[in-house]
Scaffold this motif. Structure first.
Motif, PDB file in Angstrom:
ATOM      1  N   ALA A  15       0.832  -1.205   0.000  1.00  0.00           N
ATOM      2  CA  ALA A  15       0.000   0.000   0.000  1.00  0.00           C
ATOM      3  C   ALA A  15       0.865   1.254   0.000  1.00  0.00           C
ATOM      4  CB  ALA A  15      -0.942   0.005   1.196  1.00  0.00           C
ATOM      5  N   LEU A  16       1.919   1.241   0.787  1.00  0.00           N
ATOM      6  CA  LEU A  16       2.811   2.399   0.857  1.00  0.00           C
ATOM      7  C   LEU A  16       3.490   2.640  -0.491  1.00  0.00           C
ATOM      8  CD1 LEU A  16       4.134   4.649   2.463  1.00  0.00           C
ATOM      9  CD2 LEU A  16       5.857   2.989   3.196  1.00  0.00           C
ATOM     10  N   ALA A  21       4.016   5.935  -5.283  1.00  0.00           N
ATOM     11  CA  ALA A  21       4.049   6.009  -6.749  1.00  0.00           C
ATOM     12  C   ALA A  21       2.971   6.956  -7.259  1.00  0.00           C
ATOM     13  CB  ALA A  21       3.866   4.622  -7.350  1.00  0.00           C
ATOM     14  N   ALA A  22       1.792   6.877  -6.682  1.00  0.00           N
ATOM     15  CA  ALA A  22       0.697   7.756  -7.101  1.00  0.00           C
ATOM     16  C   ALA A  22       1.024   9.208  -6.769  1.00  0.00           C
ATOM     17  CB  ALA A  22      -0.607   7.337  -6.429  1.00  0.00           C
ATOM     18  N   ARG A  23       1.624   9.427  -5.618  1.00  0.00           N
ATOM     19  CA  ARG A  23       1.970  10.793  -5.214  1.00  0.00           C
ATOM     20  C   ARG A  23       2.965  11.392  -6.196  1.00  0.00           C
ATOM     21  NH1 ARG A  23       3.934  10.955   0.518  1.00  0.00           N
ATOM     22  NH2 ARG A  23       5.798  10.101  -0.430  1.00  0.00           N
ATOM     23  N   LEU A  24       3.892  10.576  -6.669  1.00  0.00           N
ATOM     24  CA  LEU A  24       4.871  11.064  -7.636  1.00  0.00           C
ATOM     25  C   LEU A  24       4.207  11.445  -8.955  1.00  0.00           C
ATOM     26  CD1 LEU A  24       7.817   8.573  -7.036  1.00  0.00           C
ATOM     27  CD2 LEU A  24       7.663  10.962  -6.306  1.00  0.00           C
ATOM     28  N   GLU A  25       3.107  10.779  -9.273  1.00  0.00           N
ATOM     29  CA  GLU A  25       2.376  11.073 -10.502  1.00  0.00           C
ATOM     30  C   GLU A  25       1.421  12.252 -10.323  1.00  0.00           C
ATOM     31  OE1 GLU A  25       0.422   7.509 -11.717  1.00  0.00           O
ATOM     32  OE2 GLU A  25       2.275   6.368 -11.768  1.00  0.00           O
ATOM     33  N   GLY A  26       1.311  12.766  -9.122  1.00  0.00           N
ATOM     34  CA  GLY A  26       0.488  13.937  -8.884  1.00  0.00           C
ATOM     35  C   GLY A  26      -0.925  13.642  -8.403  1.00  0.00           C
ATOM     36  N   HIS A  27      -1.248  12.388  -8.163  1.00  0.00           N
ATOM     37  CA  HIS A  27      -2.553  12.070  -7.607  1.00  0.00           C
ATOM     38  C   HIS A  27      -2.412  10.925  -6.610  1.00  0.00           C
ATOM     39  CE1 HIS A  27      -2.186   9.091 -10.825  1.00  0.00           C
ATOM     40  NE2 HIS A  27      -3.014   8.345 -10.130  1.00  0.00           N
ATOM     41  N   ALA A  31      -8.431   5.597  -1.251  1.00  0.00           N
ATOM     42  CA  ALA A  31      -8.496   4.367  -0.455  1.00  0.00           C
ATOM     43  C   ALA A  31      -7.117   3.976   0.069  1.00  0.00           C
ATOM     44  CB  ALA A  31      -9.097   3.239  -1.279  1.00  0.00           C
ATOM     45  N   ILE A  32      -6.100   4.148  -0.754  1.00  0.00           N
ATOM     46  CA  ILE A  32      -4.743   3.827  -0.317  1.00  0.00           C
ATOM     47  C   ILE A  32      -4.303   4.802   0.771  1.00  0.00           C
ATOM     48  CG2 ILE A  32      -2.308   3.752  -1.028  1.00  0.00           C
ATOM     49  CD1 ILE A  32      -3.305   2.706  -3.746  1.00  0.00           C
TER      50      ILE A  32
END
Length: 52
Positions: A15-16, A21-27, A31-32
């Motif tokens: 999950a982390l 990875a999502a944070r690096l993509e800007g979103h 749920a995570i």
């Protein structure tokens, strides 16, 4: 007892990694993010209960 990253469950690690990875993509998947916040809060609660 000190919790370390090595002691984290495989689900938490997965999950982390997805969250980062999502944070690096800007979103961030809501749920995570919620799951990570829950695990962090539970970890803090458990540690506080042990007097640490």
């Amino acid at each position: 007892m000190v919790l370390t990253r090595e002691m984290a469950s495989a689900d938490y690690d997965q999950a982390l990694a997805a969250h980062q990875a999502a944070r690096l993509e800007g979103h961030v998947d809501a749920a995570i993010a919620e799951a990570i916040e829950f695990v962090e809060a539970e970890t803090a609660r458990c540690l506080a209960g042990r007097g640490r």
